[in-house]
Design a protein around this motif. Structure first.
Motif, PDB file in Angstrom:
ATOM      1  N   GLY A 248       0.823  -1.209   0.000  1.00 15.31           N
ATOM      2  CA  GLY A 248       0.000   0.000   0.000  1.00 15.31           C
ATOM      3  C   GLY A 248       0.854   1.255   0.000  1.00 15.31           C
ATOM      4  N   ASP A 249       1.964   1.204   0.713  1.00 15.35           N
ATOM      5  CA  ASP A 249       2.898   2.335   0.757  1.00 15.35           C
ATOM      6  C   ASP A 249       3.455   2.608  -0.635  1.00 15.35           C
ATOM      7  N   ILE A 250       3.927   1.568  -1.284  1.00 15.21           N
ATOM      8  CA  ILE A 250       4.583   1.735  -2.581  1.00 15.21           C
ATOM      9  C   ILE A 250       3.571   2.130  -3.662  1.00 15.21           C
ATOM     10  N   SER A 252       0.815   3.614  -3.311  1.00 18.46           N
ATOM     11  CA  SER A 252       0.310   4.982  -3.096  1.00 18.46           C
ATOM     12  C   SER A 252       1.137   6.012  -3.861  1.00 18.46           C
ATOM     13  N   ASP A 253       2.447   5.898  -3.788  1.00 22.82           N
ATOM     14  CA  ASP A 253       3.289   6.862  -4.502  1.00 22.82           C
ATOM     15  C   ASP A 253       3.180   6.649  -6.011  1.00 22.82           C
ATOM     16  N   LEU A 254       3.078   5.389  -6.422  1.00 22.54           N
ATOM     17  CA  LEU A 254       2.891   5.103  -7.850  1.00 22.54           C
ATOM     18  C   LEU A 254       1.622   5.801  -8.346  1.00 22.54           C
ATOM     19  N   ALA A 279      -1.033  13.910   4.303  1.00 22.37           N
ATOM     20  CA  ALA A 279      -0.745  13.661   2.894  1.00 22.37           C
ATOM     21  C   ALA A 279      -0.004  12.341   2.741  1.00 22.37           C
ATOM     22  N   VAL A 280       0.024  11.824   1.515  1.00 21.58           N
ATOM     23  CA  VAL A 280       0.801  10.616   1.238  1.00 21.58           C
ATOM     24  C   VAL A 280       2.305  10.929   1.296  1.00 21.58           C
ATOM     25  N   HIS A 281       2.664  12.129   0.880  1.00 24.66           N
ATOM     26  CA  HIS A 281       4.090  12.455   0.746  1.00 24.66           C
ATOM     27  C   HIS A 281       4.802  12.648   2.084  1.00 24.66           C
TER      28      HIS A 281
HETATM   29 MG    MG Z   1       4.968   6.289   1.721  1.00 26.98          MG
END
Ligand code: MG
Ligand code: NAI
Length: 354
Positions: A248-250, A252-254, A279-281
């Motif tokens: 989910g972390d990876i 999300s940035d994709l 935020a995701v960032h």
């Molecule tokens: Mg992240």
């Protein structure tokens, strides 16, 4: 199951009355790097809607370590537990050394098990998929992301991937409830159960068990590597995606990259004890202190927060003001090719709110 962004029904009747009466107390964590810049821009915009909020500012992470000798002070956790809601800037985590992730610590301390990350393109923002509208539901408490690792002997480390039936079932249920509430027709479980047959296998089994309670929603699954390719090539096939923590972390940035970048991807960490909106960032050390970061991602997280606390009207008005700035003006921060500062962008939104 706690239902996020949901209670339209129970609020509509007394909305006006509530707006006049309710003063909210919200924990505010400015965070590190660009955090204080984007958080203060967001606070100004929320205050321009006219709703009454008392912000309880708290520190956590490196700043807390310096001041209190601990990265997660009890006072910060108590504040969130008391207020049930927090708006949080990003926190810096040292790479390969130093203290363990405070984000992980916070999510664990408050059992914020569901990380909800809508991925939606904005008007007039050039990106690969202007029509995209999907939602990531990330399990937020376990898997490799928990960082349970140790040195077995020098030169050999072990990192533990814990997957439980309890956490897998509740995140699947959250995803299906979310889909039901928001009129989404499909939920996709993403996994690597061909290789990690036991751990991801359990995650997938729980996913399909829960799906039986939602016959009106299509449940399917994709192996995570193929899922990444499909997301880049044909993301419109997904509506709600449910993933264990690290995937989910990876992903999300994709997904942020599909709609124009990390400056545009909001999120919410939800649990029974409270909700933390962020935020995701991360803290973007490369641009920190210059006043040029895009506040959109945390601002949209704040819109999710306003709806979570029942302030639908303020959320709608602020969101419309932001959308109007994107649709009708060329005020853009640098990540989107503009020259506006964080404050300029916030001012343009506040101007629309007047
Ligand atoms: Mg992240
Ligand atoms: P990052 O997300 O901070 O930055 C990645 C890239 O995106 C950078 O080039 C940055 O300038 C850009 N960017 C990010 N947010 C932006 C915004 N609002 N406006 C314009 N550009 C933006 O990821 P990075 O550099 O890998 O991590 C930096 C630190 O943040 C690390 O210490 C990491 O642990 C932490 N982090 C914290 C998170 C949190 O608090 N939830 C989430 C992700 C990372």
């Amino acid at each position: 199951v706690i239902i996020l962004l949901c209670s339209n029904l129970q609020w509509t009747e007394d909305k006006e009355q509530n707006r006049k009466q309710m003063k909210h107390t919200i924990t505010l964590i400015p965070g590190d790097g660009i955090g204080p810049e984007i958080v203060s821009a967001t606070v100004r915009i929320i205050e321009a809607t006219g709703i009454e909020i008392e912000w309880e500012t708290q520190i956590i992470g490196a700043q807390a370590l310096e001041k209190f000798g601990t990265t997660i002070p009890d006072s910060t956790i108590e504040s969130i537990k008391r207020n049930k809601v927090a708006l949080k800037g990003p926190l810096t985590t040292p790479v390969g050394k130093g203290f363990t992730s405070v984000n992980v610590g916070l999510r664990k301390a408050l059992d914020l098990y569901a990380n909800v990350r809508p991925v939606k393109a904005l008007p007039n923002v050039p990106c690969r998929y202007p029509e995209l509208d999907l939602v990531i539901v990330r399990e937020n408490t376990e898997s490799l992301y928990a960082g349970l690792e140790h040195i077995v002997v020098p030169g050999v480390v072990e990192s533990l991937k814990i997957i439980t039936e309890k956490a897998s079932t509740r995140i699947a249920r959250y995803a299906f409830e979310y889909a039901k509430l928001h009129g989404r027709k499909k939920v996709t479980g993403m996994h690597k159960a061909n290789i990690m047959k036991l751990s991801d296998g359990l995650f997938l089994e729980c996913f399909y068990n829960v799906s039986k309670d939602y016959p009106e929603i299509t449940a399917d699954d994709k192996i995570i590597d193929n899922a990444c390719m499909q997301l880049v090539m044909r993301p419109e096939q997904f509506e709600v995606m449910v993933l264990e923590n690290l995937y989910g972390d990876i992903v999300s940035d994709l997904c942020a990259g599909l709609i124009g970048g990390l400056g545009l991807a909001p999120g919410a960490n939800i649990g029974e004890l409270g909700a933390v909106f962020e935020a995701v960032h991360g803290s973007a050390p490369d641009i920190a202190g210059q006043g040029i970061a895009n506040p959109t991602a945390i601002l949209m997280s704040a819109f999710m927060m306003l709806r979570h606390i029942g302030e639908f009207d303020a959320a709608d008005r602020a969101e419309k003001a932001m959308m109007d700035v994107y649709a009708e003006s060329d005020v853009r921060t640098r990540d989107l090719g503009g020259t506006a500062s964080t404050a300029d962008f916030a001012n343009a939104i506040i101007e629309k709110l007047k």
